[in-house]
Design a protein around this motif. Structure first.
Motif, PDB file in Angstrom:
ATOM      1  N   ARG A 138       0.842  -1.204   0.000  1.00 56.01           N
ATOM      2  CA  ARG A 138       0.000   0.000   0.000  1.00 56.01           C
ATOM      3  C   ARG A 138       0.872   1.247   0.000  1.00 56.01           C
ATOM      4  O   ARG A 138       0.619   2.212  -0.737  1.00 56.01           O
ATOM      5  CB  ARG A 138      -0.927   0.000   1.214  1.00 56.01           C
ATOM      6  CG  ARG A 138      -1.887   1.200   1.270  1.00 56.01           C
ATOM      7  CD  ARG A 138      -2.412   1.441   2.674  1.00 56.01           C
ATOM      8  NE  ARG A 138      -1.318   1.733   3.604  1.00 56.01           N
ATOM      9  CZ  ARG A 138      -0.698   2.913   3.666  1.00 56.01           C
ATOM     10  NH1 ARG A 138      -1.037   3.900   2.848  1.00 56.01           N
ATOM     11  NH2 ARG A 138       0.272   3.110   4.532  1.00 56.01           N
ATOM     12  N   HIS A 139       1.909   1.226   0.812  1.00 52.03           N
ATOM     13  CA  HIS A 139       2.805   2.378   0.919  1.00 52.03           C
ATOM     14  C   HIS A 139       3.462   2.686  -0.416  1.00 52.03           C
ATOM     15  O   HIS A 139       3.451   3.843  -0.876  1.00 52.03           O
ATOM     16  CB  HIS A 139       3.874   2.088   1.984  1.00 52.03           C
ATOM     17  CG  HIS A 139       4.972   3.110   2.024  1.00 52.03           C
ATOM     18  ND1 HIS A 139       4.803   4.364   2.554  1.00 52.03           N
ATOM     19  CD2 HIS A 139       6.264   3.037   1.579  1.00 52.03           C
ATOM     20  CE1 HIS A 139       5.934   5.033   2.445  1.00 52.03           C
ATOM     21  NE2 HIS A 139       6.836   4.263   1.863  1.00 52.03           N
ATOM     22  N   ARG A 174       2.534   1.702  -3.412  1.00 52.27           N
ATOM     23  CA  ARG A 174       1.538   2.018  -4.441  1.00 52.27           C
ATOM     24  C   ARG A 174       1.094   3.470  -4.333  1.00 52.27           C
ATOM     25  O   ARG A 174       1.019   4.183  -5.345  1.00 52.27           O
ATOM     26  CB  ARG A 174       0.339   1.083  -4.305  1.00 52.27           C
ATOM     27  CG  ARG A 174      -0.741   1.346  -5.352  1.00 52.27           C
ATOM     28  CD  ARG A 174      -1.899   0.369  -5.239  1.00 52.27           C
ATOM     29  NE  ARG A 174      -2.574   0.463  -3.962  1.00 52.27           N
ATOM     30  CZ  ARG A 174      -2.531  -0.469  -3.010  1.00 52.27           C
ATOM     31  NH1 ARG A 174      -1.845  -1.589  -3.199  1.00 52.27           N
ATOM     32  NH2 ARG A 174      -3.177  -0.302  -1.876  1.00 52.27           N
ATOM     33  N   GLU A 175       0.806   3.922  -3.116  1.00 56.81           N
ATOM     34  CA  GLU A 175       0.343   5.292  -2.945  1.00 56.81           C
ATOM     35  C   GLU A 175       1.422   6.292  -3.323  1.00 56.81           C
ATOM     36  O   GLU A 175       1.140   7.335  -3.922  1.00 56.81           O
ATOM     37  CB  GLU A 175      -0.120   5.505  -1.499  1.00 56.81           C
ATOM     38  CG  GLU A 175      -1.414   4.765  -1.171  1.00 56.81           C
ATOM     39  CD  GLU A 175      -1.878   5.001   0.249  1.00 56.81           C
ATOM     40  OE1 GLU A 175      -1.140   5.673   1.009  1.00 56.81           O
ATOM     41  OE2 GLU A 175      -2.980   4.528   0.604  1.00 56.81           O
ATOM     42  N   ARG A 176       2.676   5.984  -2.981  1.00 52.03           N
ATOM     43  CA  ARG A 176       3.777   6.878  -3.363  1.00 52.03           C
ATOM     44  C   ARG A 176       3.925   6.945  -4.878  1.00 52.03           C
ATOM     45  O   ARG A 176       4.213   7.993  -5.450  1.00 52.03           O
ATOM     46  CB  ARG A 176       5.098   6.398  -2.758  1.00 52.03           C
ATOM     47  CG  ARG A 176       5.218   6.606  -1.264  1.00 52.03           C
ATOM     48  CD  ARG A 176       6.550   6.120  -0.751  1.00 52.03           C
ATOM     49  NE  ARG A 176       7.647   6.994  -1.132  1.00 52.03           N
ATOM     50  CZ  ARG A 176       8.570   6.712  -2.057  1.00 52.03           C
ATOM     51  NH1 ARG A 176       8.514   5.568  -2.707  1.00 52.03           N
ATOM     52  NH2 ARG A 176       9.529   7.566  -2.321  1.00 52.03           N
ATOM     53  N   GLU A 196      -6.997   5.849 -12.950  1.00 48.05           N
ATOM     54  CA  GLU A 196      -5.724   6.238 -12.343  1.00 48.05           C
ATOM     55  C   GLU A 196      -4.773   6.664 -13.444  1.00 48.05           C
ATOM     56  O   GLU A 196      -3.868   5.934 -13.830  1.00 48.05           O
ATOM     57  CB  GLU A 196      -5.117   5.072 -11.555  1.00 48.05           C
ATOM     58  CG  GLU A 196      -5.934   4.680 -10.351  1.00 48.05           C
ATOM     59  CD  GLU A 196      -5.269   3.566  -9.584  1.00 48.05           C
ATOM     60  OE1 GLU A 196      -4.199   3.101 -10.021  1.00 48.05           O
ATOM     61  OE2 GLU A 196      -5.804   3.161  -8.556  1.00 48.05           O
ATOM     62  N   GLU A 201       0.495   8.797  -6.425  1.00 47.14           N
ATOM     63  CA  GLU A 201      -0.015  10.067  -5.915  1.00 47.14           C
ATOM     64  C   GLU A 201       0.201  11.168  -6.947  1.00 47.14           C
ATOM     65  O   GLU A 201       1.166  11.160  -7.721  1.00 47.14           O
ATOM     66  CB  GLU A 201       0.661  10.437  -4.599  1.00 47.14           C
ATOM     67  CG  GLU A 201       2.139  10.779  -4.726  1.00 47.14           C
ATOM     68  CD  GLU A 201       2.789  11.061  -3.387  1.00 47.14           C
ATOM     69  OE1 GLU A 201       3.923  11.568  -3.392  1.00 47.14           O
ATOM     70  OE2 GLU A 201       2.163  10.769  -2.349  1.00 47.14           O
TER      71      GLU A 201
END
Length: 374
Positions: free
Chosen positions: A139-140, A142-144, A356, A147
């Motif tokens: 998750r970390h 992917r979000e980075r 996305e 974003e």
């Protein structure tokens, strides 16, 4: 006792193992794996100790070899289990030499020599990392990676690279030693884009059997890999999936390939004065080395720290990201022919879901961050 050369004994041993063992199956695969280990051991003996003959081998030499394996383990180059496997292969070879009458005793099969080996892995097993913790790491990254905000092409590429690396390890059965470069194994040079087939959803790797295997890439691994490929924009399919960021390694590769292509030293220096090694590698389609297994561990350590993930002072390794919940049942030996990867406009258009969007600059992609070791 005859002065049999170690290399000659290794040749004979490998030949005997390659034809198969009547007492068991898989001898051919064992021979392929053992050959690489034994030849590097013989080279180390000659380089570091000047030993070429079997009868010159002593317990002290095997203790020194065990100590060398321990040092490499401490540097993160090997795991303790890998070091133990390498030593066991050499010990088995020397036992064969004893049975064949070219050695009186096995210098590797002594407590004194084996005491120098690294202890069993002290790090927690992947079971210490729960599925939730592995998902948190994914998750970390992917979000980075996804974003919004203004970032350079280099920064976007680095973040997508990290996301792709974690996703492939987490959602496929590909091992770190199959995906990244293993410095002491000439056959394990790291996966390339030519190994990836997005149409069949597989990646070709050199498996533990020492045979090429086609490994499924589930959608949750393929999509991040596609996103990353768009920004990486490799100039050739022999480009590694995860190139090294180590500038001296890239420069050495560029110099070597340019020399092989007929450029003399003066021409090479002139080219390197007008462009960096990374720029020249891309311009001349010179594939850089892949990141090493140690370099990949360094990347994962940094990501775990950034995500606030730590278990008893440890971090998630490639094996830990992969987890023990995945088995190799769906692997298959590679077929004789395999379509090469095609990076068509159509494929790129379906790589990123519309909800996305991913903005890709037209500027050329720079080299890897030098902070990534390997």
């Amino acid at each position: 006792m005859t002065g049999v050369a170690i290399t000659d004994a290794v040749d004979t041993y490998i030949q005997r193992k390659a034809v198969g063992d009547p007492d068991g199956s898989g001898a051919g695969a064992y021979a392929s794996n053992a050959e690489s280990i034994l030849r590097r051991w013989a080279e180390w003996l000659e380089t570091d100790h000047g030993i070429r003959s079997i009868d010159a081998l002593a317990v002290d030499h095997m203790r020194a070899y065990a100590a060398e394996l321990r040092r490499r383990t401490e540097r993160g180059q090997y795991t303790a289990s890998t070091a133990g496997t390498y030593y066991a292969v050499v010990r088995a070879f020397l036992s064969w030499c004893v049975r064949g009458g070219i050695l009186e005793t096995n210098p590797a099969a002594t407590d004194r020599a084996e005491a120098a080996l690294p202890a069993a892995d002290a790090r927690p097993t992947s079971d210490s990392w729960t599925a939730d913790q592995r998902r948190e790491l994914e998750r970390h990254v992917r979000e980075r990676a996804l974003e919004s905000g203004t970032r350079s092409t280099s920064e976007r590429r680095t973040r997508l690279r990290e996301y792709a690396m974690v996703a492939v390890l987490a959602h496929s059965t590909v091992r770190g030693s199959e995906l990244f470069r293993v410095p002491d194994d000439d056959r394990r040079t790291g996966a390339t884009w030519d190994d990836v087939d997005f149409y069949t959803g597989t990646i070709r790797v050199l498996g533990k059997s020492q045979r090429l295997e086609d490994v499924p890439l589930p959608a949750r691994a393929r999509t991040p890999l596609r996103r990353y490929r768009i920004v990486l924009d490799p100039p050739a399919n022999d480009w590694p999936l995860f190139p090294t960021g180590h500038a001296p390694s890239i420069a050495r590769r560029v110099r070597t390939v340019l020399a092989e292509r007929g450029h003399d030293e003066a021409e090479i220096e002139s080219l390197l004065e007008s462009a960096t090694a990374r720029e020249l590698a891309r311009e001349r389609a010179i594939a850089p080395p892949a990141i090493t297994t140690e370099g990949a561990r360094s990347v994962l350590r940094r990501l775990c720290e950034a995500a606030g993930l730590e278990v008893d002072g440890d971090y998630l390794t490639p094996r830990g990201v992969r987890g023990d919940r995945i088995d190799d049942d769906y692997r298959q030996e590679a077929t004789a022919s395999k379509p090469t990867l095609r990076a068509s406009v159509l494929e790129q258009s379906i790589a990123v879901p519309p909800e996305e969007p991913l903005v890709v600059d037209a500027e050329p992609v720079e080299g890897e961050e030098s902070s990534d070791s390997g």
